[in-house]
Scaffold this motif. Structure first.
Motif, mmCIF file in Angstrom:
data_model
loop_
_atom_site.group_PDB
_atom_site.id
_atom_site.type_symbol
_atom_site.label_atom_id
_atom_site.label_comp_id
_atom_site.label_asym_id
_atom_site.label_seq_id
_atom_site.Cartn_x
_atom_site.Cartn_y
_atom_site.Cartn_z
ATOM 1 N N PRO A 74 0.795 -1.213 0.000
ATOM 2 C CA PRO A 74 0.000 0.000 0.000
ATOM 3 C C PRO A 74 0.834 1.273 0.000
ATOM 4 C CG PRO A 74 -0.940 -1.595 1.503
ATOM 5 C CD PRO A 74 0.365 -2.154 1.030
ATOM 6 N N GLU A 75 2.057 1.209 0.558
ATOM 7 C CA GLU A 75 2.893 2.408 0.606
ATOM 8 C C GLU A 75 3.611 2.671 -0.707
ATOM 9 O OE1 GLU A 75 1.846 0.953 4.383
ATOM 10 O OE2 GLU A 75 3.043 -0.062 2.871
ATOM 11 N N GLY A 76 3.473 1.754 -1.675
ATOM 12 C CA GLY A 76 4.081 1.969 -2.967
ATOM 13 C C GLY A 76 5.451 1.344 -3.115
ATOM 14 N N GLU A 77 5.980 0.725 -2.035
ATOM 15 C CA GLU A 77 7.259 0.052 -2.103
ATOM 16 C C GLU A 77 7.030 -1.443 -2.077
ATOM 17 O OE1 GLU A 77 10.146 1.507 -2.581
ATOM 18 O OE2 GLU A 77 9.182 3.470 -2.590
ATOM 19 N N GLY A 78 8.063 -2.210 -2.334
ATOM 20 C CA GLY A 78 7.924 -3.659 -2.250
ATOM 21 C C GLY A 78 8.470 -4.349 -3.473
ATOM 22 N N THR A 79 8.124 -5.594 -3.633
ATOM 23 C CA THR A 79 8.640 -6.405 -4.718
ATOM 24 C C THR A 79 7.842 -6.165 -5.992
ATOM 25 O OG1 THR A 79 9.155 -8.054 -3.055
ATOM 26 C CG2 THR A 79 9.265 -8.752 -5.347
ATOM 27 N N PRO A 80 8.503 -6.007 -7.136
ATOM 28 C CA PRO A 80 7.795 -5.687 -8.370
ATOM 29 C C PRO A 80 7.113 -6.887 -8.987
ATOM 30 C CG PRO A 80 10.115 -5.988 -8.821
ATOM 31 C CD PRO A 80 9.955 -6.113 -7.334
ATOM 32 N N ASP A 81 6.250 -6.603 -9.962
ATOM 33 C CA ASP A 81 5.638 -7.640 -10.778
ATOM 34 C C ASP A 81 6.756 -8.345 -11.536
ATOM 35 O OD1 ASP A 81 4.436 -9.018 -12.904
ATOM 36 O OD2 ASP A 81 2.709 -7.683 -12.867
ATOM 37 N N THR A 82 6.898 -9.650 -11.315
ATOM 38 C CA THR A 82 8.036 -10.362 -11.889
ATOM 39 C C THR A 82 7.667 -11.417 -12.917
ATOM 40 O OG1 THR A 82 7.967 -11.984 -10.109
ATOM 41 C CG2 THR A 82 9.367 -10.059 -9.761
ATOM 42 N N GLY A 83 6.424 -11.524 -13.286
ATOM 43 C CA GLY A 83 6.041 -12.513 -14.280
ATOM 44 C C GLY A 83 6.443 -13.910 -13.864
ATOM 45 N N THR A 84 7.033 -14.654 -14.789
ATOM 46 C CA THR A 84 7.412 -16.028 -14.488
ATOM 47 C C THR A 84 8.757 -16.121 -13.800
ATOM 48 O OG1 THR A 84 8.462 -16.264 -16.647
ATOM 49 C CG2 THR A 84 6.144 -16.855 -16.489
ATOM 50 N N GLY A 85 9.396 -14.997 -13.531
ATOM 51 C CA GLY A 85 10.685 -15.037 -12.869
ATOM 52 C C GLY A 85 11.845 -15.032 -13.839
ATOM 53 N N GLU A 86 11.605 -14.809 -15.117
ATOM 54 C CA GLU A 86 12.656 -14.807 -16.113
ATOM 55 C C GLU A 86 12.943 -13.382 -16.572
ATOM 56 O OE1 GLU A 86 12.366 -18.048 -19.106
ATOM 57 O OE2 GLU A 86 10.402 -18.310 -18.244
ATOM 58 N N GLY A 87 14.204 -13.138 -17.005
ATOM 59 C CA GLY A 87 14.551 -11.856 -17.578
ATOM 60 C C GLY A 87 14.857 -10.808 -16.523
ATOM 61 N N PRO A 88 15.292 -9.619 -16.946
ATOM 62 C CA PRO A 88 15.642 -8.557 -16.018
ATOM 63 C C PRO A 88 14.458 -8.164 -15.151
ATOM 64 C CG PRO A 88 16.383 -8.050 -18.238
ATOM 65 C CD PRO A 88 15.475 -9.222 -18.338
ATOM 66 N N ALA A 89 14.712 -7.863 -13.897
ATOM 67 C CA ALA A 89 13.667 -7.416 -12.986
ATOM 68 C C ALA A 89 14.311 -6.629 -11.868
ATOM 69 C CB ALA A 89 12.912 -8.615 -12.407
ATOM 70 N N ARG A 90 13.553 -5.779 -11.223
ATOM 71 C CA ARG A 90 14.062 -5.009 -10.099
ATOM 72 C C ARG A 90 14.057 -5.886 -8.862
ATOM 73 N NH1 ARG A 90 11.702 -1.974 -6.158
ATOM 74 N NH2 ARG A 90 9.640 -2.070 -7.114
ATOM 75 N N VAL A 91 15.226 -6.267 -8.424
ATOM 76 C CA VAL A 91 15.342 -7.111 -7.240
ATOM 77 C C VAL A 91 15.103 -6.253 -5.999
ATOM 78 C CG1 VAL A 91 16.901 -8.570 -5.897
ATOM 79 C CG2 VAL A 91 16.941 -8.668 -8.389
ATOM 80 N N PRO A 92 14.310 -6.718 -5.053
ATOM 81 C CA PRO A 92 14.052 -5.929 -3.847
ATOM 82 C C PRO A 92 15.340 -5.619 -3.088
ATOM 83 C CG PRO A 92 12.579 -7.824 -3.975
ATOM 84 C CD PRO A 92 13.603 -8.007 -5.032
ATOM 85 N N GLU A 93 15.418 -4.417 -2.533
ATOM 86 C CA GLU A 93 16.582 -4.065 -1.728
ATOM 87 C C GLU A 93 16.603 -4.848 -0.421
ATOM 88 O OE1 GLU A 93 16.794 0.114 -1.149
ATOM 89 O OE2 GLU A 93 17.006 0.574 -3.286
ATOM 90 N N SER A 94 15.429 -5.170 0.088
ATOM 91 C CA SER A 94 15.350 -5.962 1.311
ATOM 92 C C SER A 94 14.095 -6.821 1.271
ATOM 93 C CB SER A 94 15.327 -5.073 2.554
ATOM 94 O OG SER A 94 14.149 -4.298 2.601
ATOM 95 N N LEU A 95 14.144 -7.936 1.975
ATOM 96 C CA LEU A 95 12.994 -8.837 2.064
ATOM 97 C C LEU A 95 12.934 -9.427 3.469
ATOM 98 C CD1 LEU A 95 12.763 -10.964 -1.228
ATOM 99 C CD2 LEU A 95 10.987 -9.512 -0.249
ATOM 100 N N LYS A 96 11.772 -9.326 4.077
ATOM 101 C CA LYS A 96 11.502 -9.983 5.348
ATOM 102 C C LYS A 96 10.344 -10.947 5.121
ATOM 103 C CE LYS A 96 13.083 -6.208 8.342
ATOM 104 N NZ LYS A 96 12.727 -5.323 9.482
#
Length: 517
Positions: free
Chosen positions: A70-92
């Protein structure tokens, strides 16, 4: 899995087209440097002034994915997990699970770090064989029944007697994973009875974390698990029933962002030259390859990285290049087709999972509850049905033993003694009221134990000291207890050796089942 509506897909394509037009105008105005589309990081890549390379997204994803918080941050839409994507800076990430979540997450921290996640915190709320219904019951009673595992820096720590509410509140989790017990992972009624209520509970404690589902795997074809008859002792039937339950219940719940298709990755790998040998006991995953395969599926789905982009290998001596290729192929195909088996093209290769000689790993964490299925089969072969028993949870003392005919208390040998670091023992004496006649003791191969007895808990025993035993199945009886009313026990390896590096494991190798009152 398509959880996005057609309207959202249309808006996404319309927005992409509008951005594309604006980009062309921006290039013409000299605001951006347009990259060559013939190679480099991928067709259609562009480089903004002072920013990283990005890639045009595909028009439509084959299944549901993480969306922004809801805050606009987080993990991006990654499709099937293939190809370039914005990797999260942190994950809990918190898993509310059982031994299958232990298998799934064992190597996840290292794989996420290898994928480029800067800060990783993992939590795993464990209770052996825990179902959705059991989790819901523990939540309702605020029961401190769990072992809580946590990984902040590459190693797992544990705290016993933990509550589900405390685990959810422990961190500001980005992701919370749920799963069903393997016993009922393909039983639709189990989902209908508890899934929605458990999600309600989790959301009442954390309203912002992304909810995901860990789709677990079918048993090995020759599994002796007592729940395998639920699926007709048919692996593909079990897999299909699991898939159907997830599609009909998890998807339709509407609150899960996506499913991690570990069960499909496992089933895909079974069609490779490795065959149907991915478990260590017919249901828990092989400790090297199987756990690596599961965690790789998680890592790819969580980060958008393709399996070929994550190089971490948890056991290079056990997982060779051919086996790594099987894992990567299986995960890639599972992400592309999460609800169907894709036949492996790797039919020959080096390495085998057929014969696994267990090595002593001091870092391994064993759980007595995970031995229940095997213990149940052993007990039945000896005419005892463990359904009417409870597993005793007991505390132990390191480098210590009882000697009932010598004194009432324990002995802790000095470093000069021949028995130094060779024993653990129960922390207390137990009365026959606590452990009545009929109590079952099960000891694993390679271990031995001695049941010390006492007439008076505050005095040494006046009779003969019971012998050391390596019997794998023993029922407490009058012949052993004689006139005694109390007991304690020592555990050692067979033959005796220094067990100081595996004291906790030693305690699990003797399991005690008490008749239910």
């Amino acid at each position: 899995m398509k959880m996005k509506t057609k309207t959202k897909q249309i808006l996404k394509r319309t927005g992409a087209a509008l951005l594309s037009s604006l980009f062309v105008l921006a290039c013409a105005a000299g605001m951006f440097s347009c990259a060559d589309t013939g190679g480099g990081e991928g067709e259609g890549s562009v480089t903004s002034v002072g920013g990283p390379a990005t890639s045009a997204a595909p028009e439509e994803s084959s299944d549901a994915v993480l969306t922004s918080s809801p805050e606009g941050e987080g993990t991006p839409d990654t499709g099937t997990g293939e190809g370039p994507a914005r990797v999260p800076e942190s994950l809990k990430i918190l898993a509310i699970g059982n031994s299958f979540s232990v298998d799934s997450m064992e190597y996840l921290w290292n794989l996420l770090k290898d994928a480029g996640v800067g800060s990783v915190v993992l939590g795993n709320l464990y209770y052996g064989g825990c179902s959705l219904a059991q989790h819901l019951s523990f939540a309702g009673s605020d029961s401190a029944s769990y072992t809580y595992y946590k990984n902040r820096s590459g190693g797992w720590t544990s705290v016993k007697n933990y509550k589900i509410a405390d685990a959810i509140a422990d961190e500001q989790w980005d992701v919370i994973s749920l799963q069903e017990s393997s016993k009922t992972s393909g039983v639709a009624s189990a989902y209908r009875a508890s899934l929605g209520k458990l999600v309600d509970y989790v959301r009442s404690k954390n309203s912002t974390a992304t909810l995901i589902w860990n789709m677990t795997w079918a048993y090995q074809s020759d599994s002796t698990h007592s729940s395998f008859p639920t699926y007709g002792k048919d692996q593909m039937r079990m897999y299909t029933m699991i898939v159907d339950c997830v599609k009909e219940n998890v998807e339709k719940d509407g609150r899960f962002s996506y499913v991690i298709p570990v069960g499909t990755a496992v089933q895909n790998a079974r069609t490779s030259y490795l065959g149907d040998h991915l478990t260590r006991d017919g249901y828990h995953l092989n400790k090297e390859f199987g756990r690596y395969l599961a965690a790789l599926t998680w890592a790819c789905k969580l980060t958008g990285r393709g399996p070929d982009e994550i190089g971490y290998n948890p056991a290079p001596s056990s997982i060779n290049a051919d086996m790594t290729a099987v894992a990567r192929e299986s995960v890639k195909n599972a992400l592309a087709k999460p609800y169907e088996v894709t036949e492996s093209k790797i039919k020959t290769g080096q390495g085998s999972l057929v014969v696994t000689v267990p090595a002593v790993d001091p870092g391994e964490v064993l759980h007595a509850a995970d031995f229940y299925e095997a213990d149940k089969v052993l007990a039945a072969s000896n005419g005892v049905q463990l359904d009417g028993y409870r597993l005793l949870e007991w505390e132990y003392l390191e480098n210590t033993y009882w000697y009932c005919t010598s004194k009432a208390g324990t002995t802790t040998p000095a470093s000069s003694a021949g028995t130094y670091h060779q024993n653990i023992c129960s922390k207390k004496k137990y009365s026959l009221d606590e452990l009545p006649l009929g109590t079952v003791f099960i000891c694993d191969a390679g271990w031995q134990y001695r049941l010390e007895i006492y007439t008076d808990p505050n005095a040494k025993y006046g009779g003969s000291r019971p012998a050391m035993s390596s019997a794998n199945f023993f029922v407490l009886n009058e012949g052993h207890m004689k006139d005694a009313k109390y007991m304690a026990w020592n555990i050692a390896s067979s033959p005796k050796s220094d067990i100081s590096a595996i004291y906790a494991q030693a305690a699990v190798h003797l399991r005690i089942y008490v008749p239910s009152k």
